[in-house]
Design a protein around this motif. Structure first.
Motif, PDB file in Angstrom:
ATOM      1  N   GLU A  20      -9.561   0.730  -2.186  1.00 11.01           N
ATOM      2  CA  GLU A  20      -9.905   0.399  -3.577  1.00 11.01           C
ATOM      3  C   GLU A  20      -9.053   1.191  -4.563  1.00 11.01           C
ATOM      4  O   GLU A  20      -8.698   0.692  -5.637  1.00 11.01           O
ATOM      5  CB  GLU A  20     -11.388   0.687  -3.814  1.00 11.01           C
ATOM      6  N   HIS A  21      -8.701   2.410  -4.206  1.00 13.65           N
ATOM      7  CA  HIS A  21      -7.952   3.292  -5.104  1.00 13.65           C
ATOM      8  C   HIS A  21      -6.462   3.344  -4.767  1.00 13.65           C
ATOM      9  O   HIS A  21      -5.754   4.229  -5.260  1.00 13.65           O
ATOM     10  CB  HIS A  21      -8.539   4.709  -5.060  1.00 13.65           C
ATOM     11  N   GLU A  22      -5.986   2.392  -3.965  1.00 12.12           N
ATOM     12  CA  GLU A  22      -4.587   2.415  -3.528  1.00 12.12           C
ATOM     13  C   GLU A  22      -3.611   2.513  -4.694  1.00 12.12           C
ATOM     14  O   GLU A  22      -2.716   3.369  -4.705  1.00 12.12           O
ATOM     15  CB  GLU A  22      -4.284   1.165  -2.700  1.00 12.12           C
ATOM     16  N   GLU A  23      -3.753   1.647  -5.670  1.00 11.13           N
ATOM     17  CA  GLU A  23      -2.799   1.637  -6.784  1.00 11.13           C
ATOM     18  C   GLU A  23      -2.907   2.905  -7.628  1.00 11.13           C
ATOM     19  O   GLU A  23      -1.899   3.417  -8.119  1.00 11.13           O
ATOM     20  CB  GLU A  23      -3.012   0.386  -7.652  1.00 11.13           C
ATOM     21  N   HIS A  24      -4.119   3.404  -7.792  1.00 11.46           N
ATOM     22  CA  HIS A  24      -4.292   4.644  -8.549  1.00 11.46           C
ATOM     23  C   HIS A  24      -3.608   5.806  -7.838  1.00 11.46           C
ATOM     24  O   HIS A  24      -2.923   6.620  -8.478  1.00 11.46           O
ATOM     25  CB  HIS A  24      -5.776   4.944  -8.731  1.00 11.46           C
ATOM     26  N   LEU A  25      -3.763   5.873  -6.525  1.00 12.06           N
ATOM     27  CA  LEU A  25      -3.121   6.943  -5.760  1.00 12.06           C
ATOM     28  C   LEU A  25      -1.593   6.810  -5.819  1.00 12.06           C
ATOM     29  O   LEU A  25      -0.880   7.820  -5.907  1.00 12.06           O
ATOM     30  CB  LEU A  25      -3.606   6.916  -4.312  1.00 12.06           C
ATOM     31  N   ASN A  26      -1.097   5.586  -5.767  1.00  9.77           N
ATOM     32  CA  ASN A  26       0.349   5.379  -5.915  1.00  9.77           C
ATOM     33  C   ASN A  26       0.825   5.826  -7.294  1.00  9.77           C
ATOM     34  O   ASN A  26       1.896   6.425  -7.432  1.00  9.77           O
ATOM     35  CB  ASN A  26       0.704   3.905  -5.711  1.00  9.77           C
ATOM     36  N   HIS A  27       0.030   5.520  -8.315  1.00  4.74           N
ATOM     37  CA  HIS A  27       0.379   5.913  -9.681  1.00  4.74           C
ATOM     38  C   HIS A  27       0.457   7.436  -9.792  1.00  4.74           C
ATOM     39  O   HIS A  27       1.405   7.968 -10.396  1.00  4.74           O
ATOM     40  CB  HIS A  27      -0.672   5.370 -10.660  1.00  4.74           C
ATOM     41  N   LEU A  28      -0.502   8.127  -9.205  1.00  3.34           N
ATOM     42  CA  LEU A  28      -0.478   9.591  -9.233  1.00  3.34           C
ATOM     43  C   LEU A  28       0.745  10.123  -8.491  1.00  3.34           C
ATOM     44  O   LEU A  28       1.411  11.056  -8.958  1.00  3.34           O
ATOM     45  CB  LEU A  28      -1.750  10.153  -8.593  1.00  3.34           C
ATOM     46  N   ASP A  29       1.047   9.527  -7.350  1.00  7.11           N
ATOM     47  CA  ASP A  29       2.170   9.986  -6.541  1.00  7.11           C
ATOM     48  C   ASP A  29       3.501   9.636  -7.177  1.00  7.11           C
ATOM     49  O   ASP A  29       4.497  10.339  -6.988  1.00  7.11           O
ATOM     50  CB  ASP A  29       2.071   9.374  -5.143  1.00  7.11           C
ATOM     51  N   ASN A  30       3.529   8.567  -7.934  1.00  8.17           N
ATOM     52  CA  ASN A  30       4.770   8.163  -8.589  1.00  8.17           C
ATOM     53  C   ASN A  30       5.238   9.212  -9.588  1.00  8.17           C
ATOM     54  O   ASN A  30       6.442   9.371  -9.826  1.00  8.17           O
ATOM     55  CB  ASN A  30       4.583   6.820  -9.301  1.00  8.17           C
ATOM     56  N   ALA A  31       4.287   9.949 -10.155  1.00  4.46           N
ATOM     57  CA  ALA A  31       4.635  10.954 -11.170  1.00  4.46           C
ATOM     58  C   ALA A  31       5.248  12.205 -10.554  1.00  4.46           C
ATOM     59  O   ALA A  31       6.074  12.871 -11.196  1.00  4.46           O
ATOM     60  CB  ALA A  31       3.389  11.330 -11.970  1.00  4.46           C
ATOM     61  N   GLY A  35       5.706   7.986  -4.671  1.00  2.00           N
ATOM     62  CA  GLY A  35       4.975   6.834  -5.178  1.00  2.00           C
ATOM     63  C   GLY A  35       4.334   5.972  -4.107  1.00  2.00           C
ATOM     64  O   GLY A  35       3.906   4.850  -4.400  1.00  2.00           O
ATOM     65  N   ASP A  36       4.232   6.493  -2.881  1.00  6.00           N
ATOM     66  CA  ASP A  36       3.708   5.664  -1.793  1.00  6.00           C
ATOM     67  C   ASP A  36       2.467   6.256  -1.112  1.00  6.00           C
ATOM     68  O   ASP A  36       2.055   5.773  -0.057  1.00  6.00           O
ATOM     69  CB  ASP A  36       4.787   5.407  -0.742  1.00  6.00           C
ATOM     70  N   HIS A  37       1.880   7.285  -1.698  1.00  6.12           N
ATOM     71  CA  HIS A  37       0.720   7.899  -1.053  1.00  6.12           C
ATOM     72  C   HIS A  37      -0.420   6.895  -0.905  1.00  6.12           C
ATOM     73  O   HIS A  37      -1.051   6.812   0.165  1.00  6.12           O
ATOM     74  CB  HIS A  37       0.235   9.111  -1.851  1.00  6.12           C
ATOM     75  N   GLY A  38      -0.688   6.139  -1.941  1.00  7.22           N
ATOM     76  CA  GLY A  38      -1.750   5.140  -1.868  1.00  7.22           C
ATOM     77  C   GLY A  38      -1.467   4.075  -0.826  1.00  7.22           C
ATOM     78  O   GLY A  38      -2.359   3.685  -0.065  1.00  7.22           O
ATOM     79  N   THR A  39      -0.228   3.617  -0.775  1.00 10.88           N
ATOM     80  CA  THR A  39       0.158   2.603   0.210  1.00 10.88           C
ATOM     81  C   THR A  39      -0.020   3.124   1.624  1.00 10.88           C
ATOM     82  O   THR A  39      -0.573   2.432   2.492  1.00 10.88           O
ATOM     83  CB  THR A  39       1.623   2.190  -0.006  1.00 10.88           C
ATOM     84  N   ASN A  40       0.439   4.353   1.860  1.00 10.19           N
ATOM     85  CA  ASN A  40       0.321   4.937   3.195  1.00 10.19           C
ATOM     86  C   ASN A  40      -1.134   5.142   3.599  1.00 10.19           C
ATOM     87  O   ASN A  40      -1.539   4.815   4.724  1.00 10.19           O
ATOM     88  CB  ASN A  40       1.062   6.273   3.253  1.00 10.19           C
ATOM     89  N   MET A  41      -1.940   5.682   2.688  1.00  8.26           N
ATOM     90  CA  MET A  41      -3.341   5.941   3.023  1.00  8.26           C
ATOM     91  C   MET A  41      -4.143   4.651   3.145  1.00  8.26           C
ATOM     92  O   MET A  41      -5.063   4.562   3.968  1.00  8.26           O
ATOM     93  CB  MET A  41      -3.972   6.864   1.974  1.00  8.26           C
ATOM     94  N   ALA A  42      -3.797   3.638   2.350  1.00  5.00           N
ATOM     95  CA  ALA A  42      -4.488   2.346   2.465  1.00  5.00           C
ATOM     96  C   ALA A  42      -4.130   1.676   3.793  1.00  5.00           C
ATOM     97  O   ALA A  42      -4.984   1.039   4.425  1.00  5.00           O
ATOM     98  CB  ALA A  42      -4.123   1.453   1.286  1.00  5.00           C
TER      99      ALA A  42
END
Length: 215
Positions: A20-31, A35-42
């Motif tokens: 559910e939070h994949e894109e938010h986690l990617n957004h945080l990692d992008n900074a 930028g792929d933490h959400g993708t990897n964890m999802a």
């Protein structure tokens, strides 16, 4: 309800929360990262969801379930998330191999062992803008509630709240570990995605414990 049913339900809740939070986690990692933490964890979470039927059919060894999760994370997930979260689950499994039940002390020990495993493999500690800034405070809070004789939901709640405070703390410090270390002071003001994932995990554990009336 069996202990295995609770663990599998918790893993399912954790997985859904991360997805559910994949894109938010990617957004945080992008900074501050790739930028792929959400993708990897999802991706990891979807693998775990697909493994749940197999784990449900197993013998109920809770340590083996945690070991399975850790190995899947290490072998299937790229970036720093795979080794770090994988090590967390592998280390957490050690004290529970052969256990078909986990009381509050077992859960706190698992988190403590997992945290120390991450610290060891990452050669890192609290205050370096990593997932440890959520894990270490969470473990301290959980240990305190355990010593007070609180229930498992209260222990998970304390851990989740401490992890949330740890996430906020990561906004105030610069990174000196991992990809984020390359931008140094410019990482100040951004929260760490790994610490955020730890917070989501503990929030899901607390919610599941409440919903399943775990004591």
């Amino acid at each position: 309800m069996t202990e295995k049913e609770f663990m599998l339900a918790a893993l399912e809740a954790i997985s859904h929360s991360i997805i559910e939070h994949e894109e938010h986690l990617n957004h945080l990692d992008n900074a501050i990262g790739d930028g792929d933490h959400g993708t990897n964890m999802a991706r990891f979470s979807r693998i775990i969801l697909s493994d749940l039927p197999e784990l449900s059919a197993g013998n109920g060894d809770l340590g083996e379930i945690l070991h399975h999760i850790g190995m899947r994370c290490i072998t299937e997930i790229g970036g720093s998330a795979g080794p770090l979260f994988g090590k967390f689950f592998l280390q957490a499994s050690i004290s529970n191999i052969g256990n078909t039940s986990m009381d509050a002390a077992n859960w706190v020990l698992a988190f403590d062992d997992g945290t120390m495993g991450v610290s060891m493999i990452g050669r890192s500690t609290e205050g370096e803008k990593t997932m440890l800034d959520a894990l270490f405070p969470a473990v301290r809070a959980m240990q305190e509630k355990l010593e007070e004789g609180q229930s498992l939901p209260e222990i998970f709640l304390a851990g989740a709240e401490a992890a949330e405070n740890g996430v906020e703390f990561t906004k105030t410090i610069s990174a000196n570990k991992g990809r984020a270390a390359y931008i140094g002071q410019r990482s100040i003001g951004h929260q760490d995605p790994g610490a955020t994932t730890v917070m989501l995990m503990l929030q899901a554990l607390h919610k599941t414990a409440i919903e399943m009336n775990v004591e």
